[in-house]
Design an enzyme around this catalytic site. Structure first.
Site, short mmCIF file in Angstrom:
data_model
loop_
_atom_site.label_atom_id
_atom_site.label_comp_id
_atom_site.label_asym_id
_atom_site.label_seq_id
_atom_site.Cartn_x
_atom_site.Cartn_y
_atom_site.Cartn_z
N ALA A 13 0.84 -1.21 0.00
CA ALA A 13 0.00 0.00 0.00
C ALA A 13 0.87 1.25 0.00
O ALA A 13 0.64 2.19 0.76
CB ALA A 13 -0.92 -0.02 1.22
N LEU A 224 12.98 -0.62 -16.66
CA LEU A 224 14.32 -0.16 -16.28
C LEU A 224 14.88 0.77 -17.34
O LEU A 224 15.49 1.80 -17.05
CB LEU A 224 15.27 -1.36 -16.09
CG LEU A 224 14.96 -2.33 -14.96
CD1 LEU A 224 16.02 -3.42 -14.90
CD2 LEU A 224 14.89 -1.61 -13.62
N ALA A 225 14.63 0.41 -18.60
CA ALA A 225 15.17 1.21 -19.71
C ALA A 225 14.54 2.60 -19.73
O ALA A 225 15.23 3.59 -19.94
CB ALA A 225 14.91 0.49 -21.03
N CYS A 279 13.56 5.80 -7.34
CA CYS A 279 13.74 4.83 -8.42
C CYS A 279 14.88 5.07 -9.41
O CYS A 279 15.50 4.10 -9.83
CB CYS A 279 12.43 4.68 -9.18
SG CYS A 279 11.18 3.92 -8.13
N ARG A 349 12.87 10.25 -0.49
CA ARG A 349 13.83 9.19 -0.81
C ARG A 349 14.84 9.68 -1.86
O ARG A 349 14.47 10.19 -2.89
CB ARG A 349 13.07 7.94 -1.30
CG ARG A 349 12.26 7.31 -0.16
CD ARG A 349 11.47 6.10 -0.60
NE ARG A 349 10.34 6.44 -1.44
CZ ARG A 349 9.49 5.55 -1.95
NH1 ARG A 349 9.67 4.27 -1.71
NH2 ARG A 349 8.48 5.93 -2.69
P1 NAD Z 1 6.76 1.71 -0.93
O1 NAD Z 1 7.91 1.37 -0.06
O2 NAD Z 1 6.11 3.04 -0.82
O3 NAD Z 1 5.60 0.61 -0.73
C1 NAD Z 1 5.81 -0.75 -0.69
C2 NAD Z 1 4.90 -1.35 0.39
O4 NAD Z 1 4.97 -2.77 0.30
C3 NAD Z 1 5.32 -0.99 1.82
O5 NAD Z 1 4.25 -0.30 2.47
C4 NAD Z 1 5.63 -2.35 2.48
O6 NAD Z 1 5.23 -2.41 3.84
C5 NAD Z 1 4.81 -3.28 1.62
N1 NAD Z 1 5.26 -4.67 1.65
C6 NAD Z 1 6.51 -5.14 1.46
N2 NAD Z 1 6.51 -6.48 1.51
C7 NAD Z 1 5.24 -6.88 1.73
C8 NAD Z 1 4.59 -8.14 1.84
N3 NAD Z 1 5.29 -9.28 1.73
N4 NAD Z 1 3.26 -8.16 2.09
C9 NAD Z 1 2.55 -7.01 2.19
N5 NAD Z 1 3.11 -5.79 2.07
C10 NAD Z 1 4.43 -5.72 1.84
O7 NAD Z 1 7.25 1.47 -2.42
P2 NAD Z 1 6.69 2.17 -3.75
O8 NAD Z 1 7.31 3.50 -3.94
O9 NAD Z 1 5.22 2.02 -3.78
O10 NAD Z 1 7.34 1.22 -4.85
C11 NAD Z 1 6.87 -0.09 -5.06
C12 NAD Z 1 7.47 -0.60 -6.35
O11 NAD Z 1 7.02 0.19 -7.45
C13 NAD Z 1 8.99 -0.57 -6.41
O12 NAD Z 1 9.45 -1.69 -7.10
C14 NAD Z 1 9.28 0.68 -7.21
O13 NAD Z 1 10.49 0.59 -7.90
C15 NAD Z 1 8.13 0.72 -8.18
N6 NAD Z 1 7.75 2.05 -8.67
C16 NAD Z 1 7.71 3.11 -7.84
C17 NAD Z 1 7.29 4.36 -8.32
C18 NAD Z 1 7.21 5.56 -7.41
O14 NAD Z 1 6.92 6.64 -7.92
N7 NAD Z 1 7.42 5.46 -6.13
C19 NAD Z 1 6.89 4.50 -9.65
C20 NAD Z 1 6.94 3.38 -10.48
C21 NAD Z 1 7.37 2.15 -9.98
C1 UGA Z 2 10.18 8.76 -12.23
C2 UGA Z 2 9.65 8.61 -13.67
O1 UGA Z 2 9.39 9.91 -14.20
C3 UGA Z 2 8.38 7.76 -13.68
O2 UGA Z 2 7.96 7.56 -15.03
C4 UGA Z 2 8.66 6.42 -13.02
O3 UGA Z 2 7.48 5.65 -12.96
C5 UGA Z 2 9.17 6.65 -11.62
O4 UGA Z 2 10.38 7.47 -11.68
C6 UGA Z 2 9.57 5.40 -10.92
O5 UGA Z 2 9.82 4.38 -11.53
O6 UGA Z 2 9.66 5.51 -9.69
P1 UGA Z 2 9.57 10.27 -10.15
O7 UGA Z 2 10.89 9.82 -9.63
O8 UGA Z 2 8.40 10.15 -9.26
O9 UGA Z 2 9.20 9.48 -11.49
O10 UGA Z 2 9.65 11.81 -10.59
P2 UGA Z 2 10.34 12.56 -11.83
O11 UGA Z 2 9.44 13.63 -12.26
O12 UGA Z 2 10.81 11.64 -12.85
O13 UGA Z 2 11.59 13.26 -11.14
C7 UGA Z 2 12.70 12.50 -10.68
C8 UGA Z 2 13.80 13.45 -10.26
O14 UGA Z 2 14.37 14.09 -11.38
C9 UGA Z 2 13.33 14.58 -9.34
O15 UGA Z 2 14.30 14.81 -8.34
C10 UGA Z 2 13.20 15.76 -10.27
O16 UGA Z 2 13.32 16.99 -9.62
C11 UGA Z 2 14.36 15.50 -11.21
N1 UGA Z 2 14.20 16.12 -12.54
C12 UGA Z 2 13.17 15.77 -13.35
C13 UGA Z 2 15.15 17.04 -12.98
O17 UGA Z 2 16.11 17.35 -12.25
N2 UGA Z 2 15.02 17.59 -14.22
C14 UGA Z 2 13.99 17.26 -15.05
O18 UGA Z 2 13.95 17.80 -16.18
C15 UGA Z 2 13.05 16.33 -14.60
#
Ligand code: NAD
Ligand code: UGA
Length: 468
Positions: A13, A224-225, A279, A349
């Site tokens: 969540a 990842l890409a 990320c 983060r």
């Molecule tokens: P997060 O740390 O905010 O949330 C993950 C949650 O999973 C935590 O609340 C944790 O307690 C829970 N969890 C872990 N193991 C568990 C289990 N076995 N059962 C139930 N709950 C469990 O992480 P996030 O930012 O939501 O990222 C999740 C994934 O999505 C990561 O792989 C991240 O790379 C990817 N992602 C994140 C973003 C972003 O903007 N934060 C964007 C795209 C992709």
């Molecule tokens: C990024 C990607 O944009 C999402 O598509 C992806 O899903 C996500 O990572 C993920 O996998 O977690 P996010 O990290 O939430 O999203 O935010 P961004 O807008 O990408 O910014 C990332 C960092 O780059 C920030 O610190 C932002 O200030 C910085 N940034 C962004 C710059 O310094 N310059 C820019 O032109 C854009």
């Protein structure tokens, strides 16, 4: 004919699971969505009667208000939600490994594995299991092996990859109108059918032509890409910002000129103090690790440089502050405006602000911090983590968290803009100037300020990538 999905469970969540599945619930009132987590405090916050949600995201509150209790539920009963669901999103964290093989590079898949094992233990009927977390290529294969080795008779699991591309701060807009939804599946009849079941969920609000279906491994690697390409643009423009500062060119003019080439495009060319967020760094390091594991050291070195350039940029900016303040900041007060890794989120983060404050403290400065959304406990936690040898009392002697930008700036020698919060553009800079020690410096790490206007007031201003 594929059976429609009626019940969804989302394990995790967090920043992705919460908003993503809340939007699915909003857009698909016929589907019951239960988001589960082991973290009770997080679930309690999602369920709080006064909607004190655990994450700040513009528009999220409205979505949760409309769907919670209708067809959206938050629970710590992971097993019950798994058992009830037709389709399960695994949306747990996948941080960089801190120890063991691949430490500092590889993704830690312990949470993905434990969620997968839970599904295998609990499920008594067939399920579609969807990787939502960002994972290394071929993780779906490991998940399938675990699920099949532990499944009950007549239980089959179809595994899909459905990476999330939302960005924090714009998550709800991104989810309402995604550039694309990517679904990867095995190209078997069962895999394709599972893919169609998930595509039909998204098709409730996403135009079909934006739902891309590909092979499993392409889907995993595409995530990842995509992050690596986005981060690479920032490191590229940041490397050019250093050149600009040394040649008299202006990085914004450069970005504008380059971005007008339709092949390059204008987005993601904002020079900054460095990228943060949970990320970009993690996913690139993971890509580096994968490249090395398949014996492609040149590929690994190429992507590693994107992270190294980011470290350089943070370091370079901190050094500019020290150099400009007459080569010493000992006992000087630096006001750091913004602590989140970007505007419109309370997430810290990998925030570049943490690295900056760390550098200032190591130079024996006093630091005041103001951020409109980051909880104070989070700031103390981040600073304790980045300075593990400093007891919290020592940190708290040198750092003050202020209730406003004006309070943070009072009696300071310099202001550092670390996050591009809109309110920092709208501050009455004359009032701020009057409260500061002179000469008063502003270091704009986000290119959001009107430098000529500030200079008119009397400030000395340095901006990333711009001539003075
Ligand atoms: P997060 O740390 O905010 O949330 C993950 C949650 O999973 C935590 O609340 C944790 O307690 C829970 N969890 C872990 N193991 C568990 C289990 N076995 N059962 C139930 N709950 C469990 O992480 P996030 O930012 O939501 O990222 C999740 C994934 O999505 C990561 O792989 C991240 O790379 C990817 N992602 C994140 C973003 C972003 O903007 N934060 C964007 C795209 C992709
Ligand atoms: C990024 C990607 O944009 C999402 O598509 C992806 O899903 C996500 O990572 C993920 O996998 O977690 P996010 O990290 O939430 O999203 O935010 P961004 O807008 O990408 O910014 C990332 C960092 O780059 C920030 O610190 C932002 O200030 C910085 N940034 C962004 C710059 O310094 N310059 C820019 O032109 C854009």
């Amino acid at each position: 004919m594929v059976a429609p999905v009626k019940k969804i469970c989302c394990i995790g969540a967090g920043y992705v699971g919460g908003p993503t599945c809340a939007v699915i619930a909003l857009k698909c009132p016929q589907i019951e969505v239960t988001i589960v987590d082991l973290n009770k405090a997080r679930i309690d916050a999602w369920n709080s009667p006064d909607y004190q949600l655990p994450i700040y995201e513009p528009g999220l509150l409205e979505v949760v208000r409309q769907a919670r209790g209708r067809n959206l539920f938050f629970s710590t009963d992971v097993d019950a939600a798994i058992e009830a669901a037709d389709l399960i999103f695994v949306s747990v964290n996948t941080p960089t490994k801190k120890s063991g093989v691949g430490a500092g590079y590889a993704a830690d898949l312990a949470y993905v594995e434990s969620a997968t094992r839970r599904i295998a233990d609990v499920a008594t009927r067939s399920k579609i299991v969807v990787e939502k977390s960002t994972v290394p290529c071929r993780t779906a294969e490991s998940m399938r092996t675990i699920l099949e080795a532990n499944s009950k008779p007549n239980c089959r699991f179809d595994i899909l990859s459905n990476p999330e591309f939302l960005a924090e701060g714009t998550a709800i807009d991104d989810l309402f109108a995604p550039d694309r939804v990517l679904i990867g599946s095995l190209q078997t009849p069962e895999g394709v059918a599972a893919c169609e079941a998930l595509a039909s969920v998204y098709a409730n609000w996403v135009p079909r032509e934006r739902i891309l279906t590909v092979g499993l491994w392409s889907s995993e690697l595409s995530k990842l890409a995509a992050n690596a390409m986005l981060a690479q643009r920032i490191s590229s423009i940041n490397s050019l910002s250093a050149l600009c500062e040394n040649t008299g060119a202006n990085v914004e003019e450069l970005a504008h000129a380059m971005g007008r080439d339709t092949r390059i495009g204008p987005k993601f060319l904002r020079a900054s103090v460095g990228f943060g967020g949970s990320c970009f760094q993690k996913d690139i390091l993971n890509l580096v690790y994968i490249s090395e594991s398949v014996h492609l050291p040149e590929v690994a070195a190429y992507w590693r440089q994107v992270v190294e350039m980011n470290e350089y940029q943070k370091h370079r900016f901190a050094k500019t502050v020290v150099d400009t303040l007459f080569n010493t900041i000992t006992n000087k007060t630096i006001a750091v405006l913004g602590f989140a890794f970007k505007a419109d989120t309370g997430d810290t983060r990998e925030s570049p602000a943490i690295a900056l404050v760390r550098s200032f403290l190591l130079e024996s400065a006093k630091v005041t911090i103001y951020d409109p959304k980051v909880p104070h406990e989070q700031i103390w936690l981040d600073l304790s983590e980045t300075l593990p040898d400093w007891p919290i009392e020592k940190i708290q002697k040198s750092v003050t968290i202020a209730p406003s930008a004006l309070e943070a700036a009072k009696k300071s020698e310099a202001i550092v803009i670390a996050t591009e919060w809109k309110e920092f553009r709208e501050i009455d800079w004359k009032v701020i100037y009057d409260t500061m020690k002179k000469p008063a410096f502003v270091f704009d790490g986000r290119l959001i300020l009107d430098a000529p206007k500030l200079r008119e007031i009397g400030f000395r201003v340095k901006q990333i990538g711009r001539p003075e």
